[in-house]
Scaffold this motif. Sequence first.
Motif, PDB file in Angstrom:
ATOM      1  N   PRO A 105       0.821  -1.226   0.000  1.00  0.00           N
ATOM      2  CA  PRO A 105       0.000   0.000   0.000  1.00  0.00           C
ATOM      3  C   PRO A 105       0.852   1.272   0.000  1.00  0.00           C
ATOM      4  O   PRO A 105       0.547   2.231  -0.721  1.00  0.00           O
ATOM      5  N   TYR A 106       1.919   1.262   0.792  1.00  0.00           N
ATOM      6  CA  TYR A 106       2.842   2.394   0.819  1.00  0.00           C
ATOM      7  C   TYR A 106       3.508   2.581  -0.538  1.00  0.00           C
ATOM      8  O   TYR A 106       3.643   3.712  -1.031  1.00  0.00           O
ATOM      9  N   VAL A 107       3.920   1.480  -1.151  1.00  0.00           N
ATOM     10  CA  VAL A 107       4.609   1.530  -2.443  1.00  0.00           C
ATOM     11  C   VAL A 107       3.701   2.131  -3.521  1.00  0.00           C
ATOM     12  O   VAL A 107       4.127   3.015  -4.289  1.00  0.00           O
ATOM     13  N   ILE A 108       2.449   1.696  -3.560  1.00  0.00           N
ATOM     14  CA  ILE A 108       1.504   2.242  -4.551  1.00  0.00           C
ATOM     15  C   ILE A 108       1.271   3.731  -4.285  1.00  0.00           C
ATOM     16  O   ILE A 108       1.230   4.552  -5.215  1.00  0.00           O
ATOM     17  N   TYR A 109       1.127   4.076  -3.010  1.00  0.00           N
ATOM     18  CA  TYR A 109       0.945   5.481  -2.636  1.00  0.00           C
ATOM     19  C   TYR A 109       2.126   6.323  -3.117  1.00  0.00           C
ATOM     20  O   TYR A 109       1.943   7.416  -3.661  1.00  0.00           O
ATOM     21  N   GLN A 110       3.330   5.801  -2.929  1.00  0.00           N
ATOM     22  CA  GLN A 110       4.525   6.533  -3.336  1.00  0.00           C
ATOM     23  C   GLN A 110       4.632   6.674  -4.860  1.00  0.00           C
ATOM     24  O   GLN A 110       5.102   7.705  -5.354  1.00  0.00           O
ATOM     25  N   ILE A 111       4.189   5.672  -5.579  1.00  0.00           N
ATOM     26  CA  ILE A 111       4.151   5.802  -7.042  1.00  0.00           C
ATOM     27  C   ILE A 111       3.219   6.952  -7.410  1.00  0.00           C
ATOM     28  O   ILE A 111       3.552   7.796  -8.264  1.00  0.00           O
ATOM     29  N   GLY A 112       2.067   6.993  -6.753  1.00  0.00           N
ATOM     30  CA  GLY A 112       1.139   8.096  -6.979  1.00  0.00           C
ATOM     31  C   GLY A 112       1.751   9.441  -6.641  1.00  0.00           C
ATOM     32  O   GLY A 112       1.572  10.420  -7.376  1.00  0.00           O
ATOM     33  N   ARG A 113       2.506   9.487  -5.535  1.00  0.00           N
ATOM     34  CA  ARG A 113       3.145  10.743  -5.141  1.00  0.00           C
ATOM     35  C   ARG A 113       4.188  11.192  -6.162  1.00  0.00           C
ATOM     36  O   ARG A 113       4.362  12.392  -6.392  1.00  0.00           O
ATOM     37  N   CYS A 114       4.896  10.237  -6.744  1.00  0.00           N
ATOM     38  CA  CYS A 114       5.886  10.591  -7.771  1.00  0.00           C
ATOM     39  C   CYS A 114       5.218  11.329  -8.928  1.00  0.00           C
ATOM     40  O   CYS A 114       5.751  12.322  -9.442  1.00  0.00           O
ATOM     41  N   TYR A 115       4.061  10.839  -9.348  1.00  0.00           N
ATOM     42  CA  TYR A 115       3.315  11.522 -10.415  1.00  0.00           C
ATOM     43  C   TYR A 115       2.704  12.818  -9.902  1.00  0.00           C
ATOM     44  O   TYR A 115       2.741  13.852 -10.579  1.00  0.00           O
ATOM     45  N   PHE A 116       2.151  12.766  -8.694  1.00  0.00           N
ATOM     46  CA  PHE A 116       1.466  13.918  -8.104  1.00  0.00           C
ATOM     47  C   PHE A 116       2.413  15.113  -7.977  1.00  0.00           C
ATOM     48  O   PHE A 116       2.029  16.254  -8.246  1.00  0.00           O
ATOM     49  N   ASP A 117       3.630  14.844  -7.535  1.00  0.00           N
ATOM     50  CA  ASP A 117       4.598  15.922  -7.326  1.00  0.00           C
ATOM     51  C   ASP A 117       5.070  16.552  -8.635  1.00  0.00           C
ATOM     52  O   ASP A 117       5.762  17.580  -8.612  1.00  0.00           O
ATOM     53  N   GLN A 118       4.697  15.964  -9.754  1.00  0.00           N
ATOM     54  CA  GLN A 118       5.062  16.525 -11.066  1.00  0.00           C
ATOM     55  C   GLN A 118       3.896  17.247 -11.742  1.00  0.00           C
ATOM     56  O   GLN A 118       4.020  17.684 -12.884  1.00  0.00           O
ATOM     57  N   ILE A 119       2.767  17.385 -11.030  1.00  0.00           N
ATOM     58  CA  ILE A 119       1.613  18.074 -11.614  1.00  0.00           C
ATOM     59  C   ILE A 119       1.981  19.520 -11.912  1.00  0.00           C
ATOM     60  O   ILE A 119       2.531  20.231 -11.065  1.00  0.00           O
ATOM     61  N   ASP A 120       1.661  19.946 -13.120  1.00  0.00           N
ATOM     62  CA  ASP A 120       1.998  21.291 -13.573  1.00  0.00           C
ATOM     63  C   ASP A 120       0.763  22.182 -13.530  1.00  0.00           C
ATOM     64  O   ASP A 120      -0.319  21.754 -13.141  1.00  0.00           O
ATOM     65  N   ALA A 121       0.909  23.416 -13.962  1.00  0.00           N
ATOM     66  CA  ALA A 121      -0.199  24.374 -13.988  1.00  0.00           C
ATOM     67  C   ALA A 121      -1.300  23.874 -14.930  1.00  0.00           C
ATOM     68  O   ALA A 121      -1.058  23.044 -15.817  1.00  0.00           O
ATOM     69  N   VAL A 122      -2.515  24.420 -14.762  1.00  0.00           N
ATOM     70  CA  VAL A 122      -3.673  23.934 -15.530  1.00  0.00           C
ATOM     71  C   VAL A 122      -3.548  24.198 -17.025  1.00  0.00           C
ATOM     72  O   VAL A 122      -4.230  23.552 -17.829  1.00  0.00           O
ATOM     73  N   ASP A 123      -2.686  25.120 -17.413  1.00  0.00           N
ATOM     74  CA  ASP A 123      -2.512  25.399 -18.838  1.00  0.00           C
ATOM     75  C   ASP A 123      -1.447  24.496 -19.477  1.00  0.00           C
ATOM     76  O   ASP A 123      -1.125  24.660 -20.656  1.00  0.00           O
ATOM     77  N   ARG A 124      -0.927  23.548 -18.699  1.00  0.00           N
ATOM     78  CA  ARG A 124       0.095  22.636 -19.204  1.00  0.00           C
ATOM     79  C   ARG A 124      -0.459  21.218 -19.338  1.00  0.00           C
ATOM     80  O   ARG A 124      -1.571  20.927 -18.937  1.00  0.00           O
ATOM     81  N   ASP A 125       0.389  20.345 -19.895  1.00  0.00           N
ATOM     82  CA  ASP A 125       0.013  18.943 -20.070  1.00  0.00           C
ATOM     83  C   ASP A 125      -0.340  18.298 -18.724  1.00  0.00           C
ATOM     84  O   ASP A 125       0.343  18.520 -17.723  1.00  0.00           O
ATOM     85  N   GLN A 126      -1.393  17.506 -18.716  1.00  0.00           N
ATOM     86  CA  GLN A 126      -1.901  16.913 -17.476  1.00  0.00           C
ATOM     87  C   GLN A 126      -1.651  15.395 -17.395  1.00  0.00           C
ATOM     88  O   GLN A 126      -2.348  14.698 -16.653  1.00  0.00           O
ATOM     89  N   SER A 127      -0.661  14.906 -18.113  1.00  0.00           N
ATOM     90  CA  SER A 127      -0.369  13.472 -18.094  1.00  0.00           C
ATOM     91  C   SER A 127      -0.033  12.976 -16.691  1.00  0.00           C
ATOM     92  O   SER A 127      -0.514  11.923 -16.256  1.00  0.00           O
ATOM     93  N   SER A 128       0.792  13.738 -15.978  1.00  0.00           N
ATOM     94  CA  SER A 128       1.170  13.337 -14.619  1.00  0.00           C
ATOM     95  C   SER A 128      -0.042  13.336 -13.698  1.00  0.00           C
ATOM     96  O   SER A 128      -0.155  12.469 -12.818  1.00  0.00           O
TER      97      SER A 128
END
Length: 200
Positions: A105-128
Amino acid sequence: MKIKKISVVCLIFIFFLCGCSCFQKKDEKSAQELSLEGMEEYQKGNYSLAIQSFEKLKDWYPFSKFAILAELKIADAHYRLNHYDEAILAYEEFEGLHPKNESIPYVIYQIGRCYFDQIDAVDRDQSSTKKALDTFKRLQRQFPNHSYSKRADAHIHTCLQSLAGHEFYVGHFYFKTKRYKAALKRFEKILYDYPDVGIH
């Protein structure tokens, strides 16, 4: 003649054994020592040095009970260094090798955090953002009552806000350029897909 050959073979064998002991690293440490060394460096914030110790542990003692800890802490250290691609790879490798481990559960959460911490502004690509959302939802499907699933709630809300904000940004652009049908589709998507994030 045979005695000479046997003597030569014996001498070569003895030399080989001596050579192995001579070339053995004097600074070679035990699995426990490398584990303690890695954890000490990790606690100090020396994440690159921690990775080096944990990598040695994995290479030298792959079947040690400390090797699983090393695999996980390598991923954590990469995350702390903001090496998100390396961290995701290490976390996914850990999940693949140890699917029943209590840390999943921690590992999956951390994978999510890796993507989450790369979220950019709303006018940018939202892949992360999308990958973070998918990962956090997977966590909640697999472990609905786990504490890390509850932690994911706030991140999921942020992801939805970011995706809705992106749709509004694009829709508003279409509206300003009088592409009303395209704008309408974007605004309707917000109403249907993101009704509870404050943008509808």
